[in-house]
Design a protein around this motif. Structure first.
Motif, short mmCIF file in Angstrom:
data_model
loop_
_atom_site.label_atom_id
_atom_site.label_comp_id
_atom_site.label_asym_id
_atom_site.label_seq_id
_atom_site.Cartn_x
_atom_site.Cartn_y
_atom_site.Cartn_z
N PRO A 96 0.83 -1.22 0.00
CA PRO A 96 0.00 0.00 0.00
C PRO A 96 0.85 1.26 0.00
CG PRO A 96 0.03 -0.98 2.19
CD PRO A 96 0.80 -1.90 1.28
N ILE A 97 0.32 2.26 -0.67
CA ILE A 97 0.92 3.60 -0.66
C ILE A 97 -0.14 4.49 -0.03
CG2 ILE A 97 1.96 5.42 -2.06
CD1 ILE A 97 2.06 3.23 -4.33
N ASN A 98 0.17 5.06 1.11
CA ASN A 98 -0.83 5.83 1.84
C ASN A 98 -0.82 7.29 1.42
OD1 ASN A 98 -1.76 3.64 3.48
ND2 ASN A 98 0.20 3.75 4.53
N LEU A 138 -7.14 7.03 2.43
CA LEU A 138 -7.03 6.39 1.13
C LEU A 138 -5.77 5.54 1.08
CD1 LEU A 138 -7.87 7.09 -2.29
CD2 LEU A 138 -5.42 7.30 -1.94
N ARG A 139 -5.92 4.33 0.60
CA ARG A 139 -4.78 3.44 0.35
C ARG A 139 -4.81 3.08 -1.13
NH1 ARG A 139 -3.47 -1.94 3.04
NH2 ARG A 139 -5.05 -2.46 1.53
N LEU A 157 -2.20 0.57 -13.42
CA LEU A 157 -3.44 0.02 -12.90
C LEU A 157 -3.34 -0.04 -11.37
CD1 LEU A 157 -6.19 -1.36 -13.45
CD2 LEU A 157 -4.95 -3.53 -13.59
N TYR A 158 -4.37 0.49 -10.69
CA TYR A 158 -4.37 0.58 -9.24
C TYR A 158 -5.65 0.02 -8.64
CZ TYR A 158 -0.92 4.24 -10.09
OH TYR A 158 0.17 4.94 -10.50
N ARG A 159 -5.57 -0.34 -7.36
CA ARG A 159 -6.75 -0.60 -6.54
C ARG A 159 -6.74 0.47 -5.46
NH1 ARG A 159 -5.66 -5.43 -3.94
NH2 ARG A 159 -4.86 -4.26 -2.18
N PHE A 160 -7.86 1.18 -5.31
CA PHE A 160 -8.00 2.20 -4.27
C PHE A 160 -8.97 1.67 -3.22
CE2 PHE A 160 -7.11 6.59 -6.41
CZ PHE A 160 -5.82 6.20 -6.70
N ASP A 161 -8.57 1.75 -1.97
CA ASP A 161 -9.44 1.42 -0.84
C ASP A 161 -9.79 2.74 -0.17
OD1 ASP A 161 -9.18 -1.45 -1.13
OD2 ASP A 161 -7.14 -1.22 -0.39
N LEU A 205 -12.19 0.77 -5.51
CA LEU A 205 -12.19 1.20 -6.91
C LEU A 205 -10.99 0.59 -7.62
CD1 LEU A 205 -12.49 5.07 -6.36
CD2 LEU A 205 -14.34 3.42 -6.41
N PHE A 206 -11.16 0.34 -8.89
CA PHE A 206 -10.03 -0.01 -9.74
C PHE A 206 -9.84 1.13 -10.71
CE2 PHE A 206 -11.24 -3.96 -7.89
CZ PHE A 206 -10.03 -4.53 -7.59
N LEU A 207 -8.61 1.59 -10.82
CA LEU A 207 -8.29 2.77 -11.60
C LEU A 207 -7.19 2.45 -12.61
CD1 LEU A 207 -8.24 5.94 -12.00
CD2 LEU A 207 -6.45 5.95 -10.27
N ALA A 208 -7.44 2.73 -13.87
CA ALA A 208 -6.42 2.64 -14.91
C ALA A 208 -6.12 4.06 -15.36
CB ALA A 208 -6.90 1.80 -16.08
N MET A 209 -4.85 4.40 -15.39
CA MET A 209 -4.44 5.73 -15.84
C MET A 209 -3.67 5.59 -17.14
SD MET A 209 -3.27 7.60 -12.33
CE MET A 209 -3.15 9.18 -13.13
#
Length: 182
Positions: free
Chosen positions: A83-85, A91-92, A107-111, A174-178
């Motif tokens: 995790p990157i806080n 938010l993680r 590609l990320y998962r956001f909690d 959330l799943f985020l693609a940038m």
């Protein structure tokens, strides 16, 4: 190899490619030179904001700061990953996949946790974000036009303007693609 070791190696590589001194990069990123020096030495615990500032100053995708060679297959189970806080919020973010060479996408998962909105600064011009909600409800998108999303909803929006991620329910994943411009 630890995440900070990966960041240190990638930071030095990208800074050298950009032809910037530590002082010049620190100034462009709005950070202390000592902070960058520590990170290049493989020390410290950088926040999302610090890493984004560095990536933006270097004009590279965030994932470029994680020097990994993509394997043929990757499995990251729910709850795994480094995790990157975020500073000042719950938010993680977990980088699930940085773009391979020649690609400019991450590609990320956001909690997300209710009451802890993440205000994100604009990314490089032409950046596009793609969000899919896995669970919960969240308010996501440009600060002046966010949308409320629920499970299964998909939202594409420009990431080159200030934007927000905020849980509307108690928790949201959330799943985020940038996508980054070339």
């Amino acid at each position: 190899m630890t995440p900070i070791t990966l960041i240190a190696r990638a930071l030095k590589r990208e800074r050298t490619k950009a032809g910037l001194s530590l002082s010049a990069l620190a100034e462009q990123a709005g950070l202390a030179k000592s902070t960058l020096s520590q990170l290049e030495a493989g020390q410290g615990n950088p926040s999302i904001e610090t890493l984004w500032a560095i990536a933006n100053a270097l004009d590279v995708p965030f994932g470029f700061l994680f020097d990994t060679a993509p394997p043929d297959m990757t499995l990251v189970r729910a709850g795994e990953g480094t995790p990157i806080n975020s500073e000042g919020t719950d938010l993680r973010a977990v980088l699930l996949s940085n773009g391979p060479p020649g690609s400019r996408r991450d590609l990320y998962r956001f909690d997300l946790v209710a009451g802890a909105a993440r205000d994100a600064a604009a990314h490089p011009q032409g950046t596009i974000e793609h969000v899919i909600v896995s669970s919960g409800r969240a308010r996501v998108g440009p600060k002046d036009a966010p949308e409320e999303l629920g499970p299964g909803d998909y939202f594409r929006f420009p990431g080159d303007v200030a934007h927000i991620y905020e849980a509307v329910s108690e928790r949201a994943i959330l799943f985020l693609a940038m996508e980054f411009p070339r």
